[in-house]
Design a protein around this motif. Structure first.
Motif, PDB file in Angstrom:
ATOM      1  N   THR A 249       0.831  -1.205   0.000  1.00  0.00           N
ATOM      2  CA  THR A 249       0.000   0.000   0.000  1.00  0.00           C
ATOM      3  C   THR A 249       0.864   1.253   0.000  1.00  0.00           C
ATOM      4  OG1 THR A 249      -0.128  -0.048   2.426  1.00  0.00           O
ATOM      5  CG2 THR A 249      -1.875  -1.165   1.214  1.00  0.00           C
ATOM      6  N   MET A 250       0.222   2.367  -0.367  1.00  0.00           N
ATOM      7  CA  MET A 250       0.873   3.668  -0.359  1.00  0.00           C
ATOM      8  C   MET A 250      -0.184   4.736  -0.116  1.00  0.00           C
ATOM      9  SD  MET A 250       1.503   4.418  -4.431  1.00  0.00           S
ATOM     10  CE  MET A 250       1.615   6.196  -4.145  1.00  0.00           C
ATOM     11  N   GLN A 251       0.241   5.903   0.274  1.00  0.00           N
ATOM     12  CA  GLN A 251      -0.681   7.002   0.479  1.00  0.00           C
ATOM     13  C   GLN A 251      -1.216   7.491  -0.870  1.00  0.00           C
ATOM     14  OE1 GLN A 251      -1.887   8.233   3.263  1.00  0.00           O
ATOM     15  NE2 GLN A 251      -0.661   6.877   4.574  1.00  0.00           N
ATOM     16  N   PRO A 252      -2.510   7.730  -0.983  1.00  0.00           N
ATOM     17  CA  PRO A 252      -3.056   8.205  -2.265  1.00  0.00           C
ATOM     18  C   PRO A 252      -2.592   9.630  -2.563  1.00  0.00           C
ATOM     19  CG  PRO A 252      -4.777   8.181  -0.575  1.00  0.00           C
ATOM     20  CD  PRO A 252      -3.571   7.549   0.038  1.00  0.00           C
ATOM     21  N   ASP A 253      -1.578   9.734  -3.388  1.00  0.00           N
ATOM     22  CA  ASP A 253      -0.992  11.033  -3.762  1.00  0.00           C
ATOM     23  C   ASP A 253      -0.830  11.034  -5.279  1.00  0.00           C
ATOM     24  OD1 ASP A 253       0.516  13.321  -4.207  1.00  0.00           O
ATOM     25  OD2 ASP A 253       1.725  13.057  -2.410  1.00  0.00           O
ATOM     26  N   LEU A 254      -1.522  11.947  -5.960  1.00  0.00           N
ATOM     27  CA  LEU A 254      -1.507  11.962  -7.415  1.00  0.00           C
ATOM     28  C   LEU A 254      -0.120  12.308  -7.958  1.00  0.00           C
ATOM     29  CD1 LEU A 254      -3.159  11.678  -9.996  1.00  0.00           C
ATOM     30  CD2 LEU A 254      -3.725  14.113  -9.822  1.00  0.00           C
ATOM     31  N   VAL A 255       0.557  13.315  -7.363  1.00  0.00           N
ATOM     32  CA  VAL A 255       1.891  13.706  -7.837  1.00  0.00           C
ATOM     33  C   VAL A 255       2.880  12.565  -7.630  1.00  0.00           C
ATOM     34  CG1 VAL A 255       3.786  15.350  -7.547  1.00  0.00           C
ATOM     35  CG2 VAL A 255       1.404  16.143  -7.410  1.00  0.00           C
ATOM     36  N   LYS A 256       2.807  11.933  -6.484  1.00  0.00           N
ATOM     37  CA  LYS A 256       3.708  10.825  -6.203  1.00  0.00           C
ATOM     38  C   LYS A 256       3.451   9.660  -7.139  1.00  0.00           C
ATOM     39  CE  LYS A 256       5.383   7.995  -2.361  1.00  0.00           C
ATOM     40  NZ  LYS A 256       5.233   7.688  -0.920  1.00  0.00           N
ATOM     41  N   ALA A 257       2.176   9.435  -7.479  1.00  0.00           N
ATOM     42  CA  ALA A 257       1.853   8.358  -8.414  1.00  0.00           C
ATOM     43  C   ALA A 257       2.430   8.629  -9.795  1.00  0.00           C
ATOM     44  CB  ALA A 257       0.341   8.181  -8.500  1.00  0.00           C
ATOM     45  N   TYR A 258       2.393   9.903 -10.256  1.00  0.00           N
ATOM     46  CA  TYR A 258       2.984  10.245 -11.546  1.00  0.00           C
ATOM     47  C   TYR A 258       4.497  10.045 -11.523  1.00  0.00           C
ATOM     48  CZ  TYR A 258      -1.408  12.279 -13.203  1.00  0.00           C
ATOM     49  OH  TYR A 258      -2.715  12.459 -13.620  1.00  0.00           O
ATOM     50  N   ASP A 259       5.133  10.411 -10.441  1.00  0.00           N
ATOM     51  CA  ASP A 259       6.580  10.233 -10.339  1.00  0.00           C
ATOM     52  C   ASP A 259       6.961   8.757 -10.347  1.00  0.00           C
ATOM     53  OD1 ASP A 259       6.816  12.980 -10.226  1.00  0.00           O
ATOM     54  OD2 ASP A 259       6.959  13.064  -8.030  1.00  0.00           O
ATOM     55  N   ARG A 260       6.193   7.942  -9.638  1.00  0.00           N
ATOM     56  CA  ARG A 260       6.499   6.516  -9.615  1.00  0.00           C
ATOM     57  C   ARG A 260       6.257   5.886 -10.988  1.00  0.00           C
ATOM     58  NH1 ARG A 260       6.155   4.298  -4.005  1.00  0.00           N
ATOM     59  NH2 ARG A 260       5.667   2.262  -4.943  1.00  0.00           N
ATOM     60  N   GLU A 261       5.216   6.319 -11.691  1.00  0.00           N
ATOM     61  CA  GLU A 261       4.955   5.777 -13.023  1.00  0.00           C
ATOM     62  C   GLU A 261       6.078   6.121 -13.986  1.00  0.00           C
ATOM     63  OE1 GLU A 261       1.640   6.228 -16.641  1.00  0.00           O
ATOM     64  OE2 GLU A 261       1.232   7.035 -14.636  1.00  0.00           O
ATOM     65  N   ALA A 262       6.590   7.367 -13.933  1.00  0.00           N
ATOM     66  CA  ALA A 262       7.681   7.768 -14.822  1.00  0.00           C
ATOM     67  C   ALA A 262       8.968   7.026 -14.507  1.00  0.00           C
ATOM     68  CB  ALA A 262       7.905   9.281 -14.727  1.00  0.00           C
ATOM     69  N   ALA A 263       9.213   6.720 -13.229  1.00  0.00           N
ATOM     70  CA  ALA A 263      10.446   6.030 -12.834  1.00  0.00           C
ATOM     71  C   ALA A 263      10.333   4.520 -12.933  1.00  0.00           C
ATOM     72  CB  ALA A 263      10.814   6.423 -11.405  1.00  0.00           C
ATOM     73  N   GLY A 264       9.161   4.006 -13.255  1.00  0.00           N
ATOM     74  CA  GLY A 264       9.003   2.555 -13.359  1.00  0.00           C
ATOM     75  C   GLY A 264       8.809   1.882 -12.019  1.00  0.00           C
TER      76      GLY A 264
END
Length: 318
Positions: A249-264
């Motif tokens: 699990t992770m905290q629902p954070d839209l910016v963090k989700a975009y960063d994780r998606e870009a970094a794989g």
């Protein structure tokens, strides 16, 4: 004319036998249906019924009332079964709503509790008592045994769920960790090196009970690396892990989700209960269908028969 008819009626044939004379009528005459007078039978050389002066058409026969009510067939039985069955399904959904509400309350209570350390050994039969319980564990990811389940859609994008065995420290068991979602373009590990942590890591997630597969999902092909459904037993046997499933699990954070998606880096799920509860809608739907079909049944039964259906023309000469 009247005397002629009478003389013909008395005409007979006398025949002698061993027992005496037998008198049989030579001609059997009928009576006129209107005047009651006898009249001779039709001659064989009459070409049309109009040659008979006493001919009466079936169209001139008065109609006879042969049906007054309206009878119903098997369709009426089906029509009366529909509201009864719909009412029963609506009542059943009330019990389902109560069951689902109690289950959601139980899961919400477990999520609100602080996370527990995962024991070194876990009995798979006891997981149902800890479903949706927050836990944490420390170990090393076995990226060489990574499995991708898909396709899975996240925010309208195609991708996969990354499932990696976690080899725990201190001779603990190896468990299966659902790390989260990655886009389809980062399917290969070489394209997401930042998402492959090396060394000991500590993960926190939800301990989940295995799901049941439906008939529409194809079978997994582990030997080809194709997984369409999280079959915990099958995936654990394929990797040599214990059938223990933890969703990171992770905290629902839209910016963090975009960063994780870009970094794989896989995007984990939020720590919340995501079970659907549509039983209230089902209750309304079934009860509404029951009421509508009951009204239709009443209208069919109470509808008066039409004049055409009630009167049938019938003739004795047909």
């Amino acid at each position: 004319m009247k005397s002629q008819f009478a003389s013909l009626r008395l005409l007979s044939l006398t025949r002698s036998t061993a027992f005496g004379s037998i008198r049989r009528p030579l001609i059997r005459l009928r009576s006129c249906p209107k005047c009651g007078e006898p009249w001779p039978p039709r001659r064989r050389y009459a070409h049309t019924p109009a040659d008979d002066p006493h001919f009466e058409s079936i169209l001139d026969t008065p109609p006879i009332l042969v049906k007054q009510g309206q009878q119903h067939g098997a369709g009426l039985i089906v029509l009366i079964l529909i509201p009864a069955i719909a009412f029963g399904l609506g009542t059943w959904q009330i019990f389902r709503l109560r069951w689902k509400t109690e289950m959601l309350a139980k899961f919400e209570d477990r999520i609100l509790r602080p996370p527990l350390p995962l024991p070194p050994r876990i009995d798979p039969d006891a997981i149902k008592d800890f479903d949706y319980r927050r836990v944490y564990a420390t170990g090393v990811f076995r990226h060489d045994q990574e499995m991708l389940i898909g396709p899975r859609v996240h925010d309208g994008k195609d991708g996969y769920l990354v499932v990696t065995p976690l080899q725990r420290e201190d001779n603990g068991s190896t468990i299966l960790v659902n790390r989260g979602w990655i886009p389809k373009k980062l399917k290969r590990q070489i394209d997401r090196k930042d998402g492959l942590p090396m060394g000991p890591v500590t993960i926190e997630g939800l301990l989940r009970e295995p799901w049941k597969k439906n008939m529409f999902t194809p079978n997994n092909k582990p030997e080809m690396g194709e997984f369409y459904f999280p079959d915990v037993e099958e995936m654990a046997g394929f990797t040599g892990s214990d059938p223990i499933w933890v969703e990171e699990t992770m905290q629902p954070d839209l910016v963090k989700a975009y960063d994780r998606e870009a970094a794989g880096i896989p995007i984990g799920r939020p720590a919340e209960v995501n079970l659907r509860n549509n039983h209230t809608q089902y209750i309304f739907t079934w009860y509404a269908l029951s009421a509508a079909t009951a009204i239709m049944f009443w209208m069919v039964v109470k509808k008066p028969p039409s004049d055409v259906a009630r009167r049938v023309r019938q003739s004795r000469e047909w």
